[in-house]
Scaffold this motif. Structure first.
Motif, PDB file in Angstrom:
ATOM      1  N   LEU A 212       0.832  -1.158  -0.024  1.00 60.09           N
ATOM      2  CA  LEU A 212       0.073  -0.102   0.023  1.00 60.09           C
ATOM      3  C   LEU A 212       0.798   1.279   0.106  1.00 60.09           C
ATOM      4  CD1 LEU A 212      -2.468  -1.096   2.805  1.00 60.09           C
ATOM      5  CD2 LEU A 212      -3.142  -1.146   0.505  1.00 60.09           C
ATOM      6  N   LYS A 215      -1.545   7.205   0.274  1.00 59.51           N
ATOM      7  CA  LYS A 215      -2.863   7.654  -0.049  1.00 59.51           C
ATOM      8  C   LYS A 215      -3.801   6.753  -0.203  1.00 59.51           C
ATOM      9  CE  LYS A 215      -4.968   9.860  -4.317  1.00 59.51           C
ATOM     10  NZ  LYS A 215      -5.985   8.743  -4.507  1.00 59.51           N
ATOM     11  N   ASP A 216      -3.627   5.228  -0.220  1.00 60.18           N
ATOM     12  CA  ASP A 216      -4.687   4.450   0.096  1.00 60.18           C
ATOM     13  C   ASP A 216      -5.254   4.374   1.295  1.00 60.18           C
ATOM     14  OD1 ASP A 216      -3.981   3.121  -2.531  1.00 60.18           O
ATOM     15  OD2 ASP A 216      -2.225   2.125  -1.745  1.00 60.18           O
ATOM     16  N   ASP A 219      -7.221   7.641   1.281  1.00 63.66           N
ATOM     17  CA  ASP A 219      -8.557   7.234   0.809  1.00 63.66           C
ATOM     18  C   ASP A 219      -9.802   6.540   1.583  1.00 63.66           C
ATOM     19  OD1 ASP A 219      -7.920   8.520  -1.358  1.00 63.66           O
ATOM     20  OD2 ASP A 219      -7.166   6.876  -2.619  1.00 63.66           O
ATOM     21  N   THR A 220      -9.173   5.509   2.156  1.00 64.59           N
ATOM     22  CA  THR A 220     -10.122   4.746   3.290  1.00 64.59           C
ATOM     23  C   THR A 220     -10.597   5.875   4.293  1.00 64.59           C
ATOM     24  OG1 THR A 220      -8.682   2.749   2.713  1.00 64.59           O
ATOM     25  CG2 THR A 220      -9.988   2.713   4.801  1.00 64.59           C
ATOM     26  N   PRO A 240      -2.429  -4.844   1.468  1.00 63.33           N
ATOM     27  CA  PRO A 240      -2.427  -5.241  -0.025  1.00 63.33           C
ATOM     28  C   PRO A 240      -2.791  -6.452  -0.496  1.00 63.33           C
ATOM     29  CG  PRO A 240      -0.239  -4.593   1.160  1.00 63.33           C
ATOM     30  CD  PRO A 240      -1.318  -4.868   2.328  1.00 63.33           C
TER      31      PRO A 240
END
Length: 252
Positions: A212, A215-216, A219-220, A240
């Protein structure tokens, strides 16, 4: 009036990614961290890029007096915080319990547990006064499992998991939503900090699979924040595709 988010540990990684995402959503921001130069640069970039207001406060969450002094000294309008993201946290060392460093233990417990408590006490009292808000604690897969040589770090993140549940109960009657977001392998400065600046060793953690990125997780977190007021995401774990547990990876 724009919403306000307070983000701890905003100078890099997940905290910085959250700051950028929330600025794009027109949140005004209170950014905290230990590195004032990075806070100043990030604040200027967000102000220029998104035309949002940004306040910064440089302190170490381990220092209770500094936490209280810096937060209490904010102008009154900044205390209308809608979202608190307790992101400041770290791991130090990867040793069996008998070989662990007292200093590493103190650093992890003081940052990951006590620092979260110090900030939360101040900000949740603001939220109670304002009749609502949202607290997002950044946990870890290490708060769900224990892995070899992860002992004290895992214990500190298990504590975050328990504190999140306790906050949700204690703040229920005040209309404050409380969430734990628990990342798996995210390539940030995390491993460099764990291995005391050993970049080569840190890089090996993520070899052979796609981890990951910060930003992942941002976003969550935005998904959590953007739910309707009657919806609370209690707990979410994000890993991931190539990761099945704290220690099991599909490495090519």
């Amino acid at each position: 009036m724009a919403n306000i988010a307070l983000i701890t540990g905003a100078t890099s990684g997940i905290g910085e990614a959250c700051a950028k995402l929330l600025a794009a959503q027109q949140y005004n921001l209170i950014l905290t961290g230990r590195r004032e130069d990075r806070l100043e640069k990030l604040a200027a970039d967000l102000n220029n890029g998104y035309n949002v207001e940004v306040a910064i406060a440089a302190f170490d969450v381990r220092n209770r007096e500094d936490v209280v002094k810096n937060l209490d000294s904010l102008p009154p309008h900044w205390k209308n915080v809608d979202v608190l993201i307790n992101n400041a946290g770290l791991s130090q060392g990867l040793d069996p319990i008998n070989a662990g460093s007292y200093e590493d233990w103190d650093t992890m417990i003081d940052t990951n547990v006590k620092g979260l408590l110090y900030v939360s006490k101040v900000v949740t009292n603001w939220m109670i006064h304002n009749r609502g808000g949202q607290v997002i604690n950044i946990g870890s897969i290490a708060g769900k499992e224990v892995y070899p040589n992860g002992n004290v770090y895992c214990a500190s993140k298990h504590a975050v998991d328990a504190l999140t549940k306790g906050m949700r109960i204690d703040l229920l009657n005040h209309g404050i939503r409380v969430t734990s977001v628990n990342p798996g392998a995210v390539e940030t400065e995390f491993s460099e900090v764990r291995f005391k600046g050993d970049k080569a060793r840190a890089k090996k953690v993520y070899e052979g699979f796609e981890p990951l990125i910060a930003k992942d997780i941002a976003d969550t977190i935005w998904f959590v924040i953007s739910r309707p007021a009657h919806v609370n995401i209690n707990d979410i774990t994000v890993m991931p595709t190539a990761q099945a547990s704290a220690t099991l990876f599909n490495r090519n």
